[in-house]
Scaffold this motif. Sequence first.
Motif: not given
Length: 646
Positions: A455-457, A462-472, A588-600
Amino acid sequence: MNQAAIHKILAGKPGSKPTPRKLTQLFEKRRGANFTLIQDLFFSLYPETRHTASFKSLQKLLADGFKNRPAELKHQDLQRQGDGNWYQSGAWVGMQLYVDRFCGDLKKLAERIPYFEALGINFLHLMPITKRPSGPNDGGYAVNSYTEIDPRYGTDQDFISLTAAFREKGICLMLDFVVNHTSDEFPWALEAKAGNLKYQEYYYTFPDRNMPDLFEQSLPEVFPETSPGNFTYCPQMERWVMTVFNSYQWDLNYTNPAVFLSMLENLLELSNKGVDVIRFDALAFLWKKIGTSSQNLPEAHRLVALFRLCLQVVAPGVIILAEAIVAPEEIVAYFGKGILEGNECEIAYNATFMACLWNSVATKKTRLLRQSLGNLPPKPDPSTWINYVRCHDDIGLGFDDSHISALGWDPQTHRRFLLDYFCQRLDWSPAKGAVFMYNPFTGDGRITGSTASLLGLERALEEEDALKISSAEAKILMLYGIILAAPGIPLIYAGDEIGMLNDYSYMEEADKMMDSRWINRPIHDWDTVSGLSSEKNHASRIYFGLQHLIALRKQQPGLADVCSIHYHDSGNNHLLVFERDGETDNGILILANFDESPQVVRTALLGALGYMREGQFHNLIDGKTKKVRSGLLELPPAELLWLRKY
């Protein structure tokens, strides 16, 4: 009605602690209730004209198995019968681990019970812990014994003490029963090598290549890179042996009733040591027939049902899990069909769910996931799934080709894309996985790697990229949040709870270097665990996020497997939307966004389903009620919501 339901009626309402006499009477009732089915199944596999004596031996095995079952376990059996299908409760959350790589041995595992309790784990699958060859042994799945503990893990008494400690803490234990094969060092195999004809008939052995070549015409290869073909020549007995998996794993010949009886004896002994769930490894391969793939044959199903019905007579509180990583319709068949409905395995792996989750990670789209799960044949009511993100094994790509084609994709090209995406063949992919068992003739292969690395962690660190760490981190919690909300028992692979990465040390070990699955079998990082409360890093964020989701799951009655599931088409192919127990107030309704961008998603849909009122919705995960001021609800990348029904 399945036999377990009949036994519950026969047992009556749980009352005071039954006497030994009462326990024996209940055993006789179970044996009587199952007798006709057991008899019919046995003689359908082993004709009565030749095997009446073997059937009498079977009856004695059942009586001896019950006699040897400890009183504490007999009482637990009755308690579970009173609880009904206890394994369908939403309270179970599992973990799979290698004892030696997790903590060392069985005594140390008992000391780690507080760790499981803190996380919320109460169902443990221990990878094989019985005796095995000292060299290559397929991670313990080449067995030298079905019941004796390998000294590297401790003693038989250590195991008995561990199961007692688990019962005291309410922890359910699952162990493997390698039902298809033994190692070539198993006592039966050693007798066969020494020329004992009786034990040569415990396996498929042939004096020349005539029969093996007939089998090979239709048998697929399981490990084409490391163990091509399905037969191995044994010079000691000058015969060819069927070895579908590895050359050192000899396939058992279940056309011989002596094999079934011996294996049943092993199964009952393992159950009587305090195991709660028996994982039937490779059960799809149990019956071999020339001209077929020798997988999922009707005889294999009858054999599994025979094992189950016999076990049920002796130990009705013990259940069987089907390890059948096969097509969806074949997976459901291991719960039992027709007269056997509900009378084969109580649990099966939902491998389709797992594979489709990873497909959605790579494609950022969920249509194949919704389509595949929505088209699963219905399972019998008294059965359930094991849902998992990763396990000790590879990720197979056994999707239904028709479902892939329906999306406008070429099935073979799509599978190659998935291999490229996860196995470091695309520069833009964040995944760091490895190929397992690539077949150059077909282009097929499977995927290995830890959840975090896939999943990219690993790359993000390795890249010390805080945004990518948070995304993973968000992706890890999203996938586990999905399986925690799905019907069945969620199973966490040890190390995922702290975001452990690929372990490349296997490449330096001679007996592991050819098996890339070891990349996902790391030594547990207890130094990281010790700092979880004091440090704010990816490991602590994943751990405490998962701990919260587990606790939340156990509070929701709508997540038990007696409750319904319905997949909704939100109109946005990047979103997975499904509902649990939507017909009740526990919905309970479960919603999950699999994209790298915000979705509606349209708020009108949420309102129509009952999860939004006056523009407000309540997210169980963060405990907050929020208001939406437009007709669309926006989900950030890898966002996971559990919405409460109004």
